[in-house]
Design a protein around this motif. Structure first.
Motif, PDB file in Angstrom:
ATOM      1  N   ARG A  25       0.818  -1.187   0.139  1.00 39.11           N
ATOM      2  CA  ARG A  25      -0.070   0.171   0.021  1.00 39.11           C
ATOM      3  C   ARG A  25       0.898   1.336   0.084  1.00 39.11           C
ATOM      4  NH1 ARG A  25      -5.425  -0.894   0.434  1.00 39.11           N
ATOM      5  NH2 ARG A  25      -5.981  -2.772   1.620  1.00 39.11           N
ATOM      6  N   PHE A  26       0.520   2.248  -0.966  1.00 37.51           N
ATOM      7  CA  PHE A  26       1.238   3.313  -1.216  1.00 37.51           C
ATOM      8  C   PHE A  26       0.606   4.389  -0.136  1.00 37.51           C
ATOM      9  CE2 PHE A  26       2.364   1.132  -5.049  1.00 37.51           C
ATOM     10  CZ  PHE A  26       3.638   0.900  -4.829  1.00 37.51           C
ATOM     11  N   THR A  27       1.412   5.363   0.291  1.00 33.09           N
ATOM     12  CA  THR A  27       0.822   6.361   1.213  1.00 33.09           C
ATOM     13  C   THR A  27       0.369   7.404   0.030  1.00 33.09           C
ATOM     14  OG1 THR A  27       3.036   7.505   1.268  1.00 33.09           O
ATOM     15  CG2 THR A  27       2.641   6.067   2.917  1.00 33.09           C
ATOM     16  N   ALA A  28      -0.412   8.470   0.680  1.00 28.47           N
ATOM     17  CA  ALA A  28      -0.774   9.394  -0.350  1.00 28.47           C
ATOM     18  C   ALA A  28       0.260  10.031  -0.809  1.00 28.47           C
ATOM     19  CB  ALA A  28      -1.753  10.521   0.320  1.00 28.47           C
ATOM     20  N   GLU A  29       1.359  10.554  -0.164  1.00 28.73           N
ATOM     21  CA  GLU A  29       2.432  11.232  -0.590  1.00 28.73           C
ATOM     22  C   GLU A  29       3.385  10.257  -1.559  1.00 28.73           C
ATOM     23  OE1 GLU A  29       6.645  13.290   0.918  1.00 28.73           O
ATOM     24  OE2 GLU A  29       5.384  11.935   2.566  1.00 28.73           O
ATOM     25  N   GLN A  30       3.370   8.855  -1.460  1.00 29.95           N
ATOM     26  CA  GLN A  30       4.123   8.371  -2.351  1.00 29.95           C
ATOM     27  C   GLN A  30       3.518   8.232  -3.642  1.00 29.95           C
ATOM     28  OE1 GLN A  30       4.211   4.700  -0.055  1.00 29.95           O
ATOM     29  NE2 GLN A  30       6.492   4.890   0.429  1.00 29.95           N
ATOM     30  N   ARG A  31       2.013   8.123  -3.606  1.00 29.42           N
ATOM     31  CA  ARG A  31       1.140   7.956  -4.979  1.00 29.42           C
ATOM     32  C   ARG A  31       1.096   9.492  -5.501  1.00 29.42           C
ATOM     33  NH1 ARG A  31      -2.588   5.478  -1.374  1.00 29.42           N
ATOM     34  NH2 ARG A  31      -3.791   7.387  -1.243  1.00 29.42           N
ATOM     35  N   GLN A  32       1.274  10.482  -4.636  1.00 31.77           N
ATOM     36  CA  GLN A  32       1.439  11.772  -5.627  1.00 31.77           C
ATOM     37  C   GLN A  32       2.699  11.799  -6.226  1.00 31.77           C
ATOM     38  OE1 GLN A  32       1.638  14.949  -2.356  1.00 31.77           O
ATOM     39  NE2 GLN A  32       0.202  16.104  -3.721  1.00 31.77           N
ATOM     40  N   ALA A  58      10.172  10.081  -0.309  1.00 31.80           N
ATOM     41  CA  ALA A  58       8.982   9.542  -0.013  1.00 31.80           C
ATOM     42  C   ALA A  58       9.173   7.920  -0.529  1.00 31.80           C
ATOM     43  CB  ALA A  58       7.769  10.352  -0.667  1.00 31.80           C
ATOM     44  N   ASN A  61      12.197   4.230   0.537  1.00 29.09           N
ATOM     45  CA  ASN A  61      12.064   3.039   1.187  1.00 29.09           C
ATOM     46  C   ASN A  61      11.141   1.880   0.551  1.00 29.09           C
ATOM     47  OD1 ASN A  61       9.502   4.354   1.269  1.00 29.09           O
ATOM     48  ND2 ASN A  61       8.976   3.656   3.268  1.00 29.09           N
ATOM     49  N   TRP A  70       3.942  -0.474 -10.060  1.00 29.41           N
ATOM     50  CA  TRP A  70       2.995   0.614 -10.046  1.00 29.41           C
ATOM     51  C   TRP A  70       2.953   1.139 -11.328  1.00 29.41           C
ATOM     52  CZ3 TRP A  70       2.432   5.604 -10.979  1.00 29.41           C
ATOM     53  CH2 TRP A  70       1.298   6.164 -10.401  1.00 29.41           C
TER      54      TRP A  70
END
Length: 152
Positions: A25-32, A58, A61, A70
């Motif tokens: 699961r990617f965080t919102a910051e990673q998706r951005q 971001a 890691n 992705w």
């Protein structure tokens, strides 16, 4: 333990077999950040991807393979959206047309009901006039009948 590959006839150990990775699961910051990378370069080279990982904290890691997957899924989603775009617009157009036809159908049904009521009223009025004419004719004689009576 060994597994025989039926297509090539080669043998591989189960340890070498690819085990599906656990979904991440990617965080919102990673998706951005991933969306930004995709907009800049949908198919980055290995060097470009590593460079992007190095300059974006971001993404530091995450494994490069996760980013590649992705991006692959994002390209697939974009391709699907592009191929569906004409269908979606046609669907929207047809929905609007359907709504227009439903409204017109409702108007025509109301008009039909009004015409049926008017028709029923006119039939009743005609029946009343026919009854009136029938009673008037039976109570009074016509000029032809009067001349027949005089001749006899």
């Amino acid at each position: 333990m060994e597994n025989t590959n039926l297509i090539s006839g080669e043998k591989e150990s189960l340890a070498d077999a690819k085990i599906p990775a656990k979904p991440i699961r990617f965080t919102a910051e990673q998706r951005q950040e991933l969306e930004r990378l995709f907009r800049d370069c949908p198919r980055p080279s290995e060097a470009r991807l590593q460079e992007y990982i190095d300059i974006r904290p971001a993404l530091s890691n995450l494994e490069r393979r996760h980013l590649q997957l992705w991006l692959q899924q994002r390209r697939r989603r974009e391709k699907m959206e592009n191929s569906l775009s004409p269908l979606i617009s046609k669907n929207s157009e047809m929905k609007a047309q359907n709504q227009s036809l439903l409204l017109r159908n409702s108007q025509l049904r109301n008009q039909s009901l009004l015409l049926n009521l008017e028709n029923r009223r006119l039939k009743e009025q005609l029946q009343q006039q026919l009854k009136y004419v029938g009673t008037v004719n039976s109570s009074s004689s016509t000029p032809a009948e009067d001349s027949n009576k005089l001749q006899s």
